[in-house]
Design an enzyme around this catalytic site. Structure first.
Site, mmCIF file in Angstrom:
data_model
loop_
_atom_site.group_PDB
_atom_site.id
_atom_site.type_symbol
_atom_site.label_atom_id
_atom_site.label_comp_id
_atom_site.label_asym_id
_atom_site.label_seq_id
_atom_site.Cartn_x
_atom_site.Cartn_y
_atom_site.Cartn_z
ATOM 1 N N PRO A 101 0.819 -1.218 0.000
ATOM 2 C CG PRO A 101 -0.805 -1.556 1.631
ATOM 3 C CD PRO A 101 0.513 -2.077 1.141
ATOM 4 C CG HIS A 102 0.166 4.326 -2.863
ATOM 5 N ND1 HIS A 102 1.274 4.173 -3.671
ATOM 6 C CD2 HIS A 102 -0.902 4.085 -3.659
ATOM 7 C CE1 HIS A 102 0.895 3.885 -4.896
ATOM 8 N NE2 HIS A 102 -0.440 3.810 -4.926
ATOM 9 N N GLY A 103 2.239 4.643 1.198
ATOM 10 C CA GLY A 103 2.425 5.114 2.550
ATOM 11 C C GLY A 103 3.114 4.119 3.469
ATOM 12 C CB CYS A 104 3.559 0.469 3.515
ATOM 13 S SG CYS A 104 1.957 0.022 4.175
ATOM 14 C CB ILE A 105 8.323 2.481 5.872
ATOM 15 C CG1 ILE A 105 7.741 3.833 6.243
ATOM 16 C CG2 ILE A 105 9.824 2.548 5.773
ATOM 17 C CD1 ILE A 105 8.100 4.299 7.634
#
Length: 105
Positions: A101-105
């Site tokens: 997911p976008h925003g996951c490091i």
């Protein structure tokens, strides 16, 4: 990109182990992926999150963040961290066979 095998089926994954093509995923692969990530058994609550992740990806083209999971999946953020230690959205996405997911490091 590389190829790995889950449930006897070859799948293409990126360098972090996320599926390149979510259509290659099957439910039979999820327990094997989970075990490789330290989750010995998938419970009904795990499946609730996995199915939610796949539905969100199908609808929006990306998996939900932890915050969105906690608000919309029916599983609290606290429980998400118990079910999927070390990053619920990232781990659940990997088990669900969707990209990170976008925003996951």
């Amino acid at each position: 990109m590389s190829t790995t095998t889950y449930a006897g089926q070859p799948v293409t994954v990126n360098d972090e182990g996320f599926f390149e093509d979510p259509a290659q995923w099957t439910e039979d692969m999820a327990p094997e992926i989970a075990k490789s990530l330290g989750i010995d058994q998938l419970t009904e609550r795990h499946w609730q999150v996995i199915e939610f992740m796949r539905a969100e990806y199908a609808a929006k083209g990306t998996g939900p963040t932890v915050r969105a999971l906690g608000k919309s999946s029916g599983v609290s953020v606290k429980e998400l961290y118990q079910l999927f230690p070390k990053g619920p959205a990232k781990i659940a996405a990997k088990i669900a066979g969707i990209p990170k997911p976008h925003g996951c490091i």
